[in-house]
Enzyme design. Structure first.
Site, short mmCIF file in Angstrom:
data_model
loop_
_atom_site.label_atom_id
_atom_site.label_comp_id
_atom_site.label_asym_id
_atom_site.label_seq_id
_atom_site.Cartn_x
_atom_site.Cartn_y
_atom_site.Cartn_z
N ALA A 1 1.71 1.89 11.51
CA ALA A 1 2.02 1.19 10.25
C ALA A 1 0.72 0.81 9.53
CB ALA A 1 2.82 -0.08 10.55
N ASN B 1 0.86 -1.18 0.00
CA ASN B 1 0.00 0.00 0.00
C ASN B 1 0.90 1.24 0.00
OD1 ASN B 1 0.57 0.90 2.82
ND2 ASN B 1 -0.28 -1.12 3.28
N PRO C 1 -2.53 -11.83 10.86
CA PRO C 1 -3.01 -11.50 12.21
C PRO C 1 -3.22 -9.99 12.32
CG PRO C 1 -0.69 -12.20 12.24
CD PRO C 1 -1.17 -12.38 10.85
N ASP C 2 -4.20 -9.59 13.14
CA ASP C 2 -4.45 -8.18 13.40
C ASP C 2 -3.54 -7.79 14.59
OD1 ASP C 2 -5.37 -5.82 14.52
OD2 ASP C 2 -7.42 -6.16 13.80
N ASP D 1 -3.61 -6.59 5.37
CA ASP D 1 -4.59 -7.48 6.01
C ASP D 1 -4.44 -8.93 5.54
OD1 ASP D 1 -5.74 -5.49 7.50
OD2 ASP D 1 -7.20 -4.95 5.96
N LYS E 1 9.94 -17.63 -9.22
CA LYS E 1 9.20 -16.55 -9.85
C LYS E 1 8.04 -17.13 -10.66
CE LYS E 1 9.62 -12.80 -13.09
NZ LYS E 1 10.25 -12.37 -14.31
#
Ligand SMILES: Cc1cc2nc3c(=O)[nH]c(=O)nc-3n(C[C@H](O)[C@H](O)[C@H](O)COP(=O)(O)O)c2cc1C
Length: 396
Positions: free
Chosen positions: A274, A210, A305-306, A278, A288
């Site tokens: 951070a 992200n 894991p959260d 998810d 590859k």
């Protein structure tokens, strides 16, 4: 707190005859750029390493030395005038003199006459720095009104690698600001900050990520450091201005969770800034993944894991857990739900849908919701580095 505390401050800079004096013109430029005033005292020997005219031009003021002083008793008045007094670079010779009260020039006289904090930046050859006499003199100063900023390791002017390098001018400026910071309410506290994105690898060369830049986490870390905290950052793969922090580099969410757990006992505050992925690939390909023969390509993902939730379960009552939530809709109600579910003490919800805030921007708009204050909500917007200060004001 007013965020203008760095501007217009008065800095007294003593320069001695070490080779690192070549960095001082750059420091003077940075000090002036930051809107501060600077008065400079040079020792006779310093003038062999940096030209007075260069410093006069950059500071916009006459420099002070043993020949150039007026009838104002400058060795006393200058230290009284200053908000902060530093000696950079500080030679073994000047360290020895001020440790023993020898005040045979304007700079050593000002140092001995000063009863507030003086920052000392020793810079010299490693053998000279490690010499028992230098270490004993530094110990004497550390026990008085002097703050010793340890030199860094690295290539020295004498051609060897070792401990003795003066910090770079940008980092000396950070130390000046830390000394000037009007609040020290995190002194003695340990602050653990997570920052940046994670990279969730599909194969050795591709990952899901992200656009997080780590800037908000870095701003929270720097503000905590200015306020006196010891700071560790656990950072995803982004460049973060790291001076003064221990930086633990990780790539994936699983690595981040492990690093947070390993440092949990140490931390008094955990700031989870951070942007952790998810999901990760269910089946990581060690080779590859080839494009040939594939029109479409799908990847099965499994949940990471959260981390905030995991830490919320084990942190106990004493540690303060501060989470961030990037939201596009129903910001307040989603954030309040996360605060409860994850056992956070505070949540900062980012408005990532607004154009000049959130990911990668220098600006942010945050809604701070506090568990203690019955989920009351406060909005902060502006530069990330300014907001970080306001957030710590609120939390403290
Ligand atoms: C080329 C050269 C480089 C020097 N570099 C350093 C240095 O990096 N650190 C240091 O402590 N002394 C260094 N010295 C020794 C100091 O210049 C010397 O002790 C001087 O008397 C210091 O005076 P001051 O402390 O009044 O400025 C160097 C000397 C020479 C000739």
């Amino acid at each position: 707190m007013n965020n203008n505390w760095k501007e217009g401050r008065k800095i007294l800079l003593g320069v001695t005859g070490g080779i690192a004096a070549y960095k001082i013109p750059a420091l003077v430029r940075l000090i002036k750029k930051a809107g501060c005033e600077v008065e400079i005292i040079l020792t006779k020997s310093a003038e062999n390493f940096v030209a007075p005219m260069t410093l006069e031009t950059l500071s916009g003021k006459k420099i002070w030395n043993d020949k150039n002083f007026d009838s104002t008793i400058p060795h006393v008045k200058l230290a009284e005038w200053a908000d902060v007094f530093l000696i950079a670079p500080c030679t073994a010779n000047t360290i020895a003199k001020i440790a023993h009260g020898i005040s045979d020039n304007l700079l050593t006289s000002a140092a001995v006459a000063c009863d507030s904090e003086i920052m000392i930046f020793p810079a010299m050859n490693e053998k000279m720095f490690n010499a028992p006499v230098t270490q004993e003199n530094l110990k004497i100063l550390a026990g008085r009104n002097f703050k010793i900023i340890s030199p860094a390791e690295g290539p020295l002017a004498c051609g060897v690698n070792g401990k003795g390098r003066m910090p770079e001018p940008e980092n000396i400026l950070l130390e000046i600001f830390r000394s000037l910071c009007p609040v020290k309410d995190l002194a003695g506290k340990n602050v653990l900050v997570t920052a940046g994105p994670t990279h969730e690898y599909l194969d050795p060369v591709r990952f899901i990520s992200n656009p997080s830049s780590g800037k908000m986490g870095a701003a929270m870390a720097r503000a905590a450091w200015y306020r006196g905290a010891d700071v560790k950052i656990i950072s995803g793969p982004v460049e973060i201005e790291s001076y003064g922090f221990e930086v633990i580099k990780i790539k994936s969410a699983l690595e981040m969770l492990e690093a947070v757990k390993n440092n949990l006992e140490w931390a008094d505050y955990i700031v989870k800034a951070a942007a952790v992925g998810d999901y990760r690939a269910k089946n990581f390909s060690a080779h590859k993944i080839k494009r040939e023969g594939r029109e479409n390509f799908s990847v099965e993902l499994e949940s990471n894991p959260d981390i905030a939730h995991e830490i919320g379960k084990i942190k106990g009552d004493k540690k303060i857990l501060i989470g961030f939530a990037a939201e596009t809709d129903n910001l307040s109600s989603n954030a309040r739900g996360k605060l409860e579910r994850k056992n956070l003490d505070y949540i900062l919800a980012n408005e990532i849908s607004s154009s000049n805030a959130g990911f990668a921007s220098d600006y942010n708009k945050l809604h701070l919701i506090s568990r203690e204050q019955n989920q009351s909500e406060k909005i902060f917007s502006g530069l990330k580095e300014d907001i970080a200060f306001d957030v710590w004001d609120f939390i403290k």
